[in-house]
Design a protein around this motif. Structure first.
Motif, PDB file in Angstrom:
ATOM      1  N   ASN A 246       0.856  -1.182   0.000  1.00 54.14           N
ATOM      2  CA  ASN A 246       0.000   0.000   0.000  1.00 54.14           C
ATOM      3  C   ASN A 246       0.900   1.242   0.000  1.00 54.14           C
ATOM      4  N   VAL A 247       0.879   1.988  -1.112  1.00 53.45           N
ATOM      5  CA  VAL A 247       1.748   3.169  -1.212  1.00 53.45           C
ATOM      6  C   VAL A 247       0.922   4.468  -1.241  1.00 53.45           C
ATOM      7  N   SER A 248      -0.352   4.366  -0.845  1.00 53.14           N
ATOM      8  CA  SER A 248      -1.279   5.505  -0.948  1.00 53.14           C
ATOM      9  C   SER A 248      -0.691   6.801  -0.404  1.00 53.14           C
ATOM     10  N   ASP A 249      -0.113   6.715   0.798  1.00 54.76           N
ATOM     11  CA  ASP A 249       0.306   7.942   1.464  1.00 54.76           C
ATOM     12  C   ASP A 249       1.697   8.397   1.046  1.00 54.76           C
ATOM     13  N   ALA A 250       2.284   7.706   0.074  1.00 56.17           N
ATOM     14  CA  ALA A 250       3.587   8.127  -0.442  1.00 56.17           C
ATOM     15  C   ALA A 250       3.428   8.946  -1.718  1.00 56.17           C
ATOM     16  N   ARG A 251       2.183   9.157  -2.123  1.00 55.16           N
ATOM     17  CA  ARG A 251       1.935   9.760  -3.432  1.00 55.16           C
ATOM     18  C   ARG A 251       1.002  10.959  -3.322  1.00 55.16           C
ATOM     19  N   ALA A 252       1.021  11.767  -4.376  1.00 53.20           N
ATOM     20  CA  ALA A 252       0.028  12.819  -4.520  1.00 53.20           C
ATOM     21  C   ALA A 252      -0.589  12.677  -5.910  1.00 53.20           C
ATOM     22  N   VAL A 253      -1.856  13.001  -6.024  1.00 47.88           N
ATOM     23  CA  VAL A 253      -2.564  12.879  -7.300  1.00 47.88           C
ATOM     24  C   VAL A 253      -3.156  14.232  -7.675  1.00 47.88           C
ATOM     25  N   PHE A 254      -2.973  14.621  -8.921  1.00 49.39           N
ATOM     26  CA  PHE A 254      -3.561  15.866  -9.413  1.00 49.39           C
ATOM     27  C   PHE A 254      -4.492  15.552 -10.563  1.00 49.39           C
ATOM     28  N   ARG A 255      -5.496  16.383 -10.711  1.00 53.71           N
ATOM     29  CA  ARG A 255      -6.387  16.249 -11.873  1.00 53.71           C
ATOM     30  C   ARG A 255      -6.419  17.565 -12.638  1.00 53.71           C
ATOM     31  N   LEU A 256      -6.183  17.463 -13.935  1.00 52.67           N
ATOM     32  CA  LEU A 256      -6.300  18.617 -14.818  1.00 52.67           C
ATOM     33  C   LEU A 256      -7.565  18.409 -15.626  1.00 52.67           C
ATOM     34  N   SER A 257      -8.403  19.451 -15.711  1.00 53.06           N
ATOM     35  CA  SER A 257      -9.569  19.292 -16.563  1.00 53.06           C
ATOM     36  C   SER A 257      -9.854  20.588 -17.294  1.00 53.06           C
ATOM     37  N   GLY A 258     -10.410  20.438 -18.477  1.00 58.89           N
ATOM     38  CA  GLY A 258     -10.715  21.590 -19.321  1.00 58.89           C
ATOM     39  C   GLY A 258     -10.778  21.141 -20.766  1.00 58.89           C
ATOM     40  N   MET A 259     -10.442  22.038 -21.693  1.00 59.55           N
ATOM     41  CA  MET A 259     -10.421  21.663 -23.109  1.00 59.55           C
ATOM     42  C   MET A 259      -9.328  20.630 -23.337  1.00 59.55           C
ATOM     43  N   ASP A 260      -9.640  19.566 -24.062  1.00 62.62           N
ATOM     44  CA  ASP A 260      -8.692  18.460 -24.200  1.00 62.62           C
ATOM     45  C   ASP A 260      -7.333  18.913 -24.742  1.00 62.62           C
ATOM     46  N   ALA A 261      -7.347  19.743 -25.775  1.00 59.74           N
ATOM     47  CA  ALA A 261      -6.079  20.176 -26.375  1.00 59.74           C
ATOM     48  C   ALA A 261      -5.246  20.945 -25.358  1.00 59.74           C
ATOM     49  N   LEU A 262      -5.915  21.764 -24.543  1.00 60.88           N
ATOM     50  CA  LEU A 262      -5.183  22.557 -23.547  1.00 60.88           C
ATOM     51  C   LEU A 262      -4.658  21.686 -22.410  1.00 60.88           C
ATOM     52  N   VAL A 263      -5.449  20.701 -22.007  1.00 64.41           N
ATOM     53  CA  VAL A 263      -5.002  19.787 -20.946  1.00 64.41           C
ATOM     54  C   VAL A 263      -3.706  19.114 -21.383  1.00 64.41           C
ATOM     55  N   ARG A 264      -3.691  18.627 -22.624  1.00 63.19           N
ATOM     56  CA  ARG A 264      -2.491  17.945 -23.119  1.00 63.19           C
ATOM     57  C   ARG A 264      -1.349  18.935 -23.318  1.00 63.19           C
ATOM     58  N   GLU A 265      -1.684  20.157 -23.679  1.00 64.88           N
ATOM     59  CA  GLU A 265      -0.644  21.162 -23.886  1.00 64.88           C
ATOM     60  C   GLU A 265       0.054  21.538 -22.575  1.00 64.88           C
ATOM     61  N   VAL A 266      -0.719  21.645 -21.505  1.00 65.98           N
ATOM     62  CA  VAL A 266      -0.136  21.983 -20.202  1.00 65.98           C
ATOM     63  C   VAL A 266       0.910  20.926 -19.811  1.00 65.98           C
TER      64      VAL A 266
ATOM     65  N   GLY B 175      -3.107  33.002 -20.776  1.00 64.15           N
ATOM     66  CA  GLY B 175      -2.361  33.708 -21.810  1.00 64.15           C
ATOM     67  C   GLY B 175      -1.134  32.966 -22.297  1.00 64.15           C
ATOM     68  N   SER B 176      -0.872  31.778 -21.725  1.00 67.19           N
ATOM     69  CA  SER B 176       0.351  31.064 -22.109  1.00 67.19           C
ATOM     70  C   SER B 176       0.074  29.922 -23.091  1.00 67.19           C
ATOM     71  N   GLU B 177      -1.123  29.910 -23.696  1.00 64.58           N
ATOM     72  CA  GLU B 177      -1.407  28.802 -24.605  1.00 64.58           C
ATOM     73  C   GLU B 177      -0.544  28.895 -25.860  1.00 64.58           C
ATOM     74  N   VAL B 178      -0.118  27.724 -26.330  1.00 59.34           N
ATOM     75  CA  VAL B 178       0.717  27.655 -27.529  1.00 59.34           C
ATOM     76  C   VAL B 178      -0.159  27.360 -28.743  1.00 59.34           C
ATOM     77  N   GLY B 179      -1.177  26.541 -28.531  1.00 62.74           N
ATOM     78  CA  GLY B 179      -2.107  26.229 -29.612  1.00 62.74           C
ATOM     79  C   GLY B 179      -1.556  25.244 -30.622  1.00 62.74           C
ATOM     80  N   HIS B 180      -0.524  24.500 -30.213  1.00 68.24           N
ATOM     81  CA  HIS B 180       0.079  23.550 -31.147  1.00 68.24           C
ATOM     82  C   HIS B 180      -0.756  22.277 -31.285  1.00 68.24           C
ATOM     83  N   LEU B 181      -1.388  21.884 -30.196  1.00 66.62           N
ATOM     84  CA  LEU B 181      -2.192  20.657 -30.237  1.00 66.62           C
ATOM     85  C   LEU B 181      -3.629  21.018 -30.566  1.00 66.62           C
ATOM     86  N   GLY B 182      -4.045  20.653 -31.769  1.00 70.66           N
ATOM     87  CA  GLY B 182      -5.401  20.999 -32.208  1.00 70.66           C
ATOM     88  C   GLY B 182      -6.396  20.209 -31.411  1.00 70.66           C
TER      89      GLY B 182
END
Lengths: 189, 109
Positions: A102-122, A182-189
């Protein structure tokens, strides 16, 4: 017993995408021989999914099993059930050479949500991964700027990222900068 | 920058995701060996301009060690292969021969 708390107590930020520390998440490291029939059977019986293929994630309700290396799985379960599931796995794999922790407390989990292209870009800004070819069903262990991490997409527009608890603040700050308005690159359609 | 493909997890990643582990296919000479053999094992390394074999570890990924064959001059990677071998597999040697006819490295050619 002391009360379990997550690394950043559910910290949130928003910018190009919403970033959220997901709080307590049960996680189990399971290692063994994937080729062994007994191992496959135990995973199926205890977790309800087949051993995922190379770099794949299998999801079954609140549980998920991710392929971490040719002999390692990351099992995600509700936080309170982790110990019971470790016991169940250890019991089912008694006769096999394996490791379940059990390694639950050795980790941290984050969730990114929003426009798919932007999520992948971040993520593309902070990890050396071709995010144009990344999508739901895959997991990628890699470098998140200066630290180790892994991420997968439960569905388009959502991305979960795990890292070690000790670097949770670093990763949160890093994602915040990467998702700055303001930091979007817009490379991933 | 090198682009290496990890033979264990299939990821094609760039160099910073991996860690170099020095020269490949070294034979250990420790207790019971002659001074000359130990000296060669411990201190003498290849330093070619051209075909070279190295150990690498996918340190930010699956964590596995593997071997890579590459050109130190052009940074071309000829291929990567399992860590559990004591010499490069034939298909890797053939690939190198096709691109660098007449190559040799230590006693491999």
């Amino acid at each position: 017993m002391s009360k379990a708390v997550s690394a950043l107590a559910g910290a949130k930020a928003s910018g190009l995408v919403a970033i959220e520390e997901r709080g307590l998440q049960g996680m189990i490291t399971l290692r063994g021989d994937f080729a062994s029939a007994a191992f496959k059977k135990a995973v199926k019986a205890v977790l309800g999914v087949d051993v995922p293929g190379q770099r794949a994630v299998a999801v079954q309700g609140e549980k998920a099993v991710a392929w971490m290396s040719p002999d390692e799985l990351l099992v995600m379960v509700p936080h309170g059930e982790a110990d019971a599931i470790v016991d169940a796995l250890s019991e089912a794999l008694k006769a096999e050479h394996h490791l379940a922790v059990n390694v639950s407390d050795a980790r941290a989990v984050f969730r990114l949500s929003g426009m798919d292209a932007l999520v992948r870009e971040v993520i593309a800004k902070v990890a050396p991964v071709d995010m144009a070819g990344f999508g739901p069903g895959q997991i990628r262990r890699t470098r998140i700027s200066q630290v180790a991490g892994a991420f997968w997409q439960p569905e388009a527009g959502v991305l979960d990222l795990v890292c070690f608890r000790s670097v949770a603040q670093y990763v949160f700050d890093l994602l915040k900068v990467s998702a700055m308005d303001g930091s979007e690159v817009g490379h991933l359609g | 920058m090198l682009t290496l493909t990890c033979p264990y997890c299939g990821v094609s990643g760039e160099e910073t995701e991996f860690h170099a582990g020095g020269e490949a296919h070294l034979k250990r000479f420790i207790s019971g060996s002659t001074d000359a053999e130990f000296d060669e094992y411990m201190f003498l390394r290849e330093n070619p301009k051209g075909v070279h074999f190295e150990r690498w570890r996918h340190v930010y990924g699956c964590g596995k060690w593997f071997h890579a064959a590459r050109d130190t001059n052009t940074l071309e990677v000829f291929g990567t292969y399992s860590a559990q071998v004591s010499e490069p597999p034939k298909e890797i040697k053939d690939k190198i021969s096709a691109k660098r006819p007449g190559w040799s490295w230590r006693n491999f050619k």
